[in-house]
Motif scaffolding. Structure first.
Motif, PDB file in Angstrom:
ATOM      1  N   ILE A  45       0.966  -1.091   0.018  1.00 54.62           N
ATOM      2  CA  ILE A  45      -0.007   0.074   0.039  1.00 54.62           C
ATOM      3  C   ILE A  45       0.881   1.322   0.034  1.00 54.62           C
ATOM      4  O   ILE A  45       1.635   1.517   0.766  1.00 54.62           O
ATOM      5  CB  ILE A  45      -0.910  -0.177   1.337  1.00 54.62           C
ATOM      6  CG1 ILE A  45      -1.824  -1.349   1.225  1.00 54.62           C
ATOM      7  CG2 ILE A  45      -1.821   1.257   1.332  1.00 54.62           C
ATOM      8  CD1 ILE A  45      -3.016  -1.571   2.361  1.00 54.62           C
ATOM      9  N   HIS A  63      -2.273   6.306  -1.267  1.00 54.85           N
ATOM     10  CA  HIS A  63      -3.486   5.495  -1.660  1.00 54.85           C
ATOM     11  C   HIS A  63      -4.541   6.192  -0.810  1.00 54.85           C
ATOM     12  O   HIS A  63      -4.623   6.417   0.213  1.00 54.85           O
ATOM     13  CB  HIS A  63      -3.369   4.050  -1.107  1.00 54.85           C
ATOM     14  CG  HIS A  63      -4.447   3.072  -1.771  1.00 54.85           C
ATOM     15  ND1 HIS A  63      -4.415   2.965  -3.121  1.00 54.85           N
ATOM     16  CD2 HIS A  63      -5.378   2.543  -1.135  1.00 54.85           C
ATOM     17  CE1 HIS A  63      -5.551   2.112  -3.209  1.00 54.85           C
ATOM     18  NE2 HIS A  63      -6.101   1.883  -2.000  1.00 54.85           N
ATOM     19  N   PRO A  64      -5.888   6.331  -1.366  1.00 54.22           N
ATOM     20  CA  PRO A  64      -6.875   7.109  -0.913  1.00 54.22           C
ATOM     21  C   PRO A  64      -7.791   6.187   0.077  1.00 54.22           C
ATOM     22  O   PRO A  64      -8.255   6.892   0.907  1.00 54.22           O
ATOM     23  CB  PRO A  64      -7.939   7.410  -1.997  1.00 54.22           C
ATOM     24  CG  PRO A  64      -7.442   6.063  -3.111  1.00 54.22           C
ATOM     25  CD  PRO A  64      -6.128   5.817  -2.911  1.00 54.22           C
ATOM     26  N   GLN A  65      -7.805   4.817   0.286  1.00 53.49           N
ATOM     27  CA  GLN A  65      -8.529   4.214   0.994  1.00 53.49           C
ATOM     28  C   GLN A  65      -7.925   3.957   2.506  1.00 53.49           C
ATOM     29  O   GLN A  65      -6.618   3.814   2.411  1.00 53.49           O
ATOM     30  CB  GLN A  65      -8.823   2.686   0.486  1.00 53.49           C
ATOM     31  CG  GLN A  65     -10.007   2.511  -0.488  1.00 53.49           C
ATOM     32  CD  GLN A  65     -10.251   1.277  -1.114  1.00 53.49           C
ATOM     33  OE1 GLN A  65      -9.613   0.794  -1.898  1.00 53.49           O
ATOM     34  NE2 GLN A  65     -11.166   0.654  -0.453  1.00 53.49           N
ATOM     35  N   VAL A  66      -8.462   3.770   3.477  1.00 52.06           N
ATOM     36  CA  VAL A  66      -8.003   3.248   4.542  1.00 52.06           C
ATOM     37  C   VAL A  66      -7.277   1.934   4.464  1.00 52.06           C
ATOM     38  O   VAL A  66      -7.810   1.112   4.064  1.00 52.06           O
ATOM     39  CB  VAL A  66      -9.053   3.241   5.706  1.00 52.06           C
ATOM     40  CG1 VAL A  66      -8.519   2.637   7.116  1.00 52.06           C
ATOM     41  CG2 VAL A  66      -9.666   4.519   5.942  1.00 52.06           C
ATOM     42  N   GLN A 103      -9.133  -1.175   5.665  1.00 51.27           N
ATOM     43  CA  GLN A 103     -10.301  -1.548   4.479  1.00 51.27           C
ATOM     44  C   GLN A 103      -9.666  -2.358   3.401  1.00 51.27           C
ATOM     45  O   GLN A 103     -10.042  -3.423   2.762  1.00 51.27           O
ATOM     46  CB  GLN A 103     -11.016  -0.465   3.965  1.00 51.27           C
ATOM     47  CG  GLN A 103     -11.803   0.314   5.017  1.00 51.27           C
ATOM     48  CD  GLN A 103     -12.487   1.602   4.668  1.00 51.27           C
ATOM     49  OE1 GLN A 103     -12.006   2.063   3.567  1.00 51.27           O
ATOM     50  NE2 GLN A 103     -13.462   2.085   5.362  1.00 51.27           N
ATOM     51  N   VAL A 104      -8.506  -2.039   2.879  1.00 50.13           N
ATOM     52  CA  VAL A 104      -7.848  -2.630   1.710  1.00 50.13           C
ATOM     53  C   VAL A 104      -7.427  -4.193   2.361  1.00 50.13           C
ATOM     54  O   VAL A 104      -7.636  -4.966   1.353  1.00 50.13           O
ATOM     55  CB  VAL A 104      -6.712  -1.830   1.201  1.00 50.13           C
ATOM     56  CG1 VAL A 104      -5.808  -2.686   0.007  1.00 50.13           C
ATOM     57  CG2 VAL A 104      -6.808  -0.384   1.024  1.00 50.13           C
ATOM     58  N   SER A 154     -10.207  -6.204   2.386  1.00 50.03           N
ATOM     59  CA  SER A 154     -10.861  -6.619   1.053  1.00 50.03           C
ATOM     60  C   SER A 154      -9.910  -7.810   0.300  1.00 50.03           C
ATOM     61  O   SER A 154     -10.393  -8.876   0.000  1.00 50.03           O
ATOM     62  CB  SER A 154     -10.617  -5.340   0.035  1.00 50.03           C
ATOM     63  OG  SER A 154     -11.243  -5.761  -1.369  1.00 50.03           O
ATOM     64  N   TYR A 155      -8.667  -7.998   0.486  1.00 53.59           N
ATOM     65  CA  TYR A 155      -7.735  -8.689  -0.155  1.00 53.59           C
ATOM     66  C   TYR A 155      -7.330  -9.676   0.827  1.00 53.59           C
ATOM     67  O   TYR A 155      -6.838 -10.834   0.326  1.00 53.59           O
ATOM     68  CB  TYR A 155      -6.706  -7.941  -0.675  1.00 53.59           C
ATOM     69  CG  TYR A 155      -6.781  -6.961  -2.128  1.00 53.59           C
ATOM     70  CD1 TYR A 155      -7.127  -7.501  -3.276  1.00 53.59           C
ATOM     71  CD2 TYR A 155      -6.974  -5.678  -1.696  1.00 53.59           C
ATOM     72  CE1 TYR A 155      -7.583  -6.793  -4.394  1.00 53.59           C
ATOM     73  CE2 TYR A 155      -7.289  -4.974  -2.938  1.00 53.59           C
ATOM     74  CZ  TYR A 155      -7.339  -5.486  -4.096  1.00 53.59           C
ATOM     75  OH  TYR A 155      -7.854  -4.615  -5.216  1.00 53.59           O
ATOM     76  N   LEU A 158      -0.851   0.869  -5.523  1.00 57.39           N
ATOM     77  CA  LEU A 158      -1.274  -0.300  -4.782  1.00 57.39           C
ATOM     78  C   LEU A 158      -0.900  -1.666  -5.610  1.00 57.39           C
ATOM     79  O   LEU A 158      -1.340  -1.733  -6.796  1.00 57.39           O
ATOM     80  CB  LEU A 158      -2.848  -0.253  -4.622  1.00 57.39           C
ATOM     81  CG  LEU A 158      -3.339  -1.623  -3.937  1.00 57.39           C
ATOM     82  CD1 LEU A 158      -3.176  -1.694  -2.341  1.00 57.39           C
ATOM     83  CD2 LEU A 158      -4.983  -1.665  -4.064  1.00 57.39           C
TER      84      LEU A 158
END
Length: 283
Positions: free
Chosen positions: A200, A204-207, A210-211, A214-215, A271
């Motif tokens: 990351i 990167h805009p996402q927290v 959360q990323v 997700s993965y 990312l």
């Protein structure tokens, strides 16, 4: 001269007899076939991926070693795992297999949980004779006489061998990474993670949490600014400043080491996701 000829003739016939005996004693078997996803999908325990090797596991519902191996079988996420029922331990095993084929699926969690406590899954459907016949076809083809029996790509292996292969990690962009050096970045167990690694970047805009959710990667590499703001990834107690300082510096060094392994073949400013096959993508 007669004696010599008789001796030679005796040896000749003895050789022919021995060759005939061993050829008859060795049974002729057809090659083990590999079940297809389209026909045998009800026997899959972890879904299907055409890139994965195929594993066949044969169990008897009353086999104690089969029961003990259930949790390990569920960890074989790098393989397409088929489970088949081979009731070789007598009539009660055959009856329990009939019980199993009264369920919607012959290898679902309800059945495996019931097997662990040696109880019937208590399904009330009629026996699915089609699935039972498919099951028996595979059992007969592999000539199962011991359980648990495990085959990978048609070749018999032990569970220990399979677990060892399952724990191997692939090369990434042609680089064989020594993942032990990045233990600090490991966030999940090898067999539980959905992807191998996640990088990351700072912008990167996402927290990050959360990323990661997700993965679900095994290893998480956070760029310098990101890890400074997310000390929970450092595996220290929040009030242990000495630990946090030490781990932060170590983490940054390991992040740099990892990116240097690949040179310009990766893009650390984006990312980056590395899947279980070592394939790199930039979603």
């Amino acid at each position: 001269m007669v004696k010599t000829n008789s001796t030679c003739l005796y040896k000749f016939w003895l050789t022919i007899t021995l060759l005939f005996t061993f050829s008859v004693a060795e049974p002729v078997q057809s090659a083990n076939f590999i079940p297809t996803e389209s026909e045998y999908y009800p026997f899959l325990v972890n879904g299907w991926d055409p890139k994965r090797k195929t594993v066949l596991v044969f169990k008897d519902p009353y086999c104690p070693y089969c029961i003990n191996a259930i949790s390990d079988i569920e960890k074989l996420t790098k393989f397409n795992v088929f489970v088949f029922w081979a009731p070789i331990l007598g009539e009660r095993s055959k009856q329990r297999v009939d019980d199993i084929f009264q369920c919607r699926s012959p290898v679902n969690k309800r059945i495996l949980d019931a097997m662990m406590v040696r109880k019937s899954p208590n399904c009330d459907r009629p026996i699915n004779h089609k699935l039972k016949a498919l099951n028996q076809r595979v059992v007969d083809n592999y000539n199962i006489f011991a359980v648990p029996s495990i085959f990978i790509s048609g070749k018999q292996v032990s569970l220990a061998q399979l677990m060892k292969e399952s724990n191997k990690r692939p090369a990434v962009n042609g680089v064989q990474v020594n993942w032990k050096r990045f233990k600090l970045m490991q966030q999940d167990a090898n067999h539980e993670a959905k992807t191998l690694a996640l990088l990351i970047p700072n912008n990167h805009p996402q927290v990050p949490a959360q990323v990661v959710d997700s993965y679900k990667p095994e290893f998480v590499f956070l760029a310098n600014k990101v890890i400074e703001q997310r000390p929970r990834f450092l595996k220290c107690k929040s009030d242990n400043l000495l630990c946090l300082s030490y781990q932060l510096n170590k983490y940054k060094a390991k992040y740099q080491e990892f990116t240097l392994l690949f040179g310009t073949s990766i893009k650390p400013e984006r990312l980056m996701v590395i899947d279980r096959n070592g394939k790199v993508s930039y979603p």
